[in-house]
Design a protein around this motif. Structure first.
Motif, PDB file in Angstrom:
ATOM      1  N   ASP A   1       0.870  -1.175   0.000  1.00  0.00           N
ATOM      2  CA  ASP A   1       0.000   0.000   0.000  1.00  0.00           C
ATOM      3  C   ASP A   1       0.912   1.231   0.000  1.00  0.00           C
ATOM      4  O   ASP A   1       2.138   1.131  -0.202  1.00  0.00           O
ATOM      5  N   HIS A   2       0.315   2.404   0.252  1.00  0.00           N
ATOM      6  CA  HIS A   2       1.091   3.657   0.251  1.00  0.00           C
ATOM      7  C   HIS A   2       2.209   3.651   1.302  1.00  0.00           C
ATOM      8  O   HIS A   2       3.290   4.182   1.073  1.00  0.00           O
ATOM      9  N   ALA A   3       1.926   3.007   2.450  1.00  0.00           N
ATOM     10  CA  ALA A   3       2.883   3.028   3.561  1.00  0.00           C
ATOM     11  C   ALA A   3       4.092   2.120   3.323  1.00  0.00           C
ATOM     12  O   ALA A   3       5.110   2.259   4.011  1.00  0.00           O
TER      13      ALA A   3
ATOM     14  N   TYR B   1      -4.939  -1.625   1.457  1.00  0.00           N
ATOM     15  CA  TYR B   1      -3.937  -2.657   1.144  1.00  0.00           C
ATOM     16  C   TYR B   1      -4.468  -3.968   0.553  1.00  0.00           C
ATOM     17  O   TYR B   1      -3.765  -4.575  -0.266  1.00  0.00           O
TER      18      TYR B   1
ATOM     19  N   GLY C   1       3.629  -2.912   4.016  1.00  0.00           N
ATOM     20  CA  GLY C   1       2.722  -1.862   4.468  1.00  0.00           C
ATOM     21  C   GLY C   1       3.405  -1.082   5.574  1.00  0.00           C
ATOM     22  O   GLY C   1       4.631  -1.142   5.715  1.00  0.00           O
ATOM     23  N   GLY C   2       2.614  -0.381   6.364  1.00  0.00           N
ATOM     24  CA  GLY C   2       3.187   0.388   7.461  1.00  0.00           C
ATOM     25  C   GLY C   2       3.714  -0.517   8.561  1.00  0.00           C
ATOM     26  O   GLY C   2       4.887  -0.445   8.952  1.00  0.00           O
ATOM     27  N   SER C   3       2.865  -1.399   9.057  1.00  0.00           N
ATOM     28  CA  SER C   3       3.291  -2.374  10.069  1.00  0.00           C
ATOM     29  C   SER C   3       3.602  -3.724   9.454  1.00  0.00           C
ATOM     30  O   SER C   3       4.360  -4.510  10.023  1.00  0.00           O
ATOM     31  N   GLY C   4       2.949  -4.035   8.342  1.00  0.00           N
ATOM     32  CA  GLY C   4       3.057  -5.362   7.734  1.00  0.00           C
ATOM     33  C   GLY C   4       2.020  -6.329   8.289  1.00  0.00           C
ATOM     34  O   GLY C   4       1.843  -7.425   7.760  1.00  0.00           O
ATOM     35  N   ASN C   5       1.314  -5.941   9.336  1.00  0.00           N
ATOM     36  CA  ASN C   5       0.343  -6.847   9.964  1.00  0.00           C
ATOM     37  C   ASN C   5      -0.834  -7.156   9.039  1.00  0.00           C
ATOM     38  O   ASN C   5      -1.122  -8.324   8.765  1.00  0.00           O
ATOM     39  N   GLY C   6      -1.516  -6.114   8.596  1.00  0.00           N
ATOM     40  CA  GLY C   6      -2.685  -6.323   7.737  1.00  0.00           C
ATOM     41  C   GLY C   6      -2.302  -7.007   6.435  1.00  0.00           C
ATOM     42  O   GLY C   6      -3.065  -7.817   5.894  1.00  0.00           O
ATOM     43  N   GLU C   7      -1.101  -6.714   5.966  1.00  0.00           N
ATOM     44  CA  GLU C   7      -0.633  -7.295   4.706  1.00  0.00           C
ATOM     45  C   GLU C   7      -0.400  -8.800   4.887  1.00  0.00           C
ATOM     46  O   GLU C   7      -0.744  -9.602   4.009  1.00  0.00           O
TER      47      GLU C   7
ATOM     48  N   ARG D   1       7.246   1.128   8.410  1.00  0.00           N
ATOM     49  CA  ARG D   1       7.308   2.047   9.548  1.00  0.00           C
ATOM     50  C   ARG D   1       7.980   1.422  10.770  1.00  0.00           C
ATOM     51  O   ARG D   1       8.124   2.077  11.804  1.00  0.00           O
TER      52      ARG D   1
HETATM   53  O1  LIG Z   1       0.264  -1.521   7.966  1.00  0.00           O
HETATM   54  C1  LIG Z   1      -0.848  -1.402   7.509  1.00  0.00           C
HETATM   55  C2  LIG Z   1      -1.921  -2.405   7.746  1.00  0.00           C
HETATM   56  O2  LIG Z   1      -1.534  -3.324   8.710  1.00  0.00           O
HETATM   57  C3  LIG Z   1      -1.165  -0.178   6.695  1.00  0.00           C
HETATM   58  O3  LIG Z   1      -0.057   0.156   5.922  1.00  0.00           O
HETATM   59  C4  LIG Z   1      -1.508   0.975   7.615  1.00  0.00           C
HETATM   60  O4  LIG Z   1      -2.644   0.620   8.407  1.00  0.00           O
HETATM   61  C5  LIG Z   1      -1.806   2.270   6.824  1.00  0.00           C
HETATM   62  O5  LIG Z   1      -2.122   3.300   7.733  1.00  0.00           O
HETATM   63  P1  LIG Z   1      -2.508   4.783   7.281  1.00  0.00           P
HETATM   64  O6  LIG Z   1      -3.734   4.683   6.432  1.00  0.00           O
HETATM   65  O7  LIG Z   1      -2.737   5.502   8.579  1.00  0.00           O
HETATM   66  O8  LIG Z   1      -1.335   5.332   6.498  1.00  0.00           O
END
Ligand SMILES: O=C(CO)[C@H](O)[C@H](O)COP(=O)(O)O
Length: 142
Positions: free
Chosen positions: A8-10, A42, A65-71, A109
């Protein structure tokens, strides 16, 4: 190796860095997006990576992703995918040795770019141990 990558963007900046690293090391990279740091959801970019791995269209997948968790959660919804969330050398090594991880998830992140590249290198170089771990990963798909 043929490797699909998506974020995603992060996770976009590390996706681009990892893509260049893989290409410079002779891998064939299939980029499933996203294409900028503009905010996106994502699952839209992660699921195609996981599906490509599950279908055998690519050998491995990398999601960010930002944390990688959701991904990691999104990738692991696809049957046949074993996605390991990696944050240091040992998590990457064990993801291969014990889990035969065919996908890894990285949180931009959470760690440095240098560590992200190190994780990718270890995950590519480390073989699956088999043995007691084989029955365990087989049970995941039963
Ligand atoms: O890591 C993620 C999912 O687990 C996403 O990258 C994160 O939640 C994106 O956050 P935001 O919309 O605040 O930039």
């Amino acid at each position: 190796m043929k490797i699909a990558i998506g974020s995603d963007h992060a996770g976009f900046r590390y996706k681009e860095a990892i893509k260049q690293y893989l290409i410079s090391h002779g891998h064939d990279v299939i980029d499933k997006g996203t294409d900028s740091e503009a905010s996106v959801d994502y699952p839209r970019f992660i699921r195609p990576v996981a599906e490509a791995v599950a279908a055998g269209a690519v050998d491995r997948g990398i999601v960010l992703g930002g944390s990688g968790n959701g991904e990691a959660i999104a990738a692991n919804r696809v049957k046949g995918v074993r996605c390991a969330l990696c944050w240091n050398e040992e998590s990457a090594r064990l993801g291969r040795q014990h889990n035969d991880a065919n996908v890894i998830s990285i949180g931009e992140r959470m760690i440095s770019e240098e560590m992200a590249l190190k994780i990718v290198q270890i995950w590519l170089d480390t073989p699956f141990e088999g043995g007691r771990h084989l029955a365990r990963i087989q049970q995941l798909d039963e």
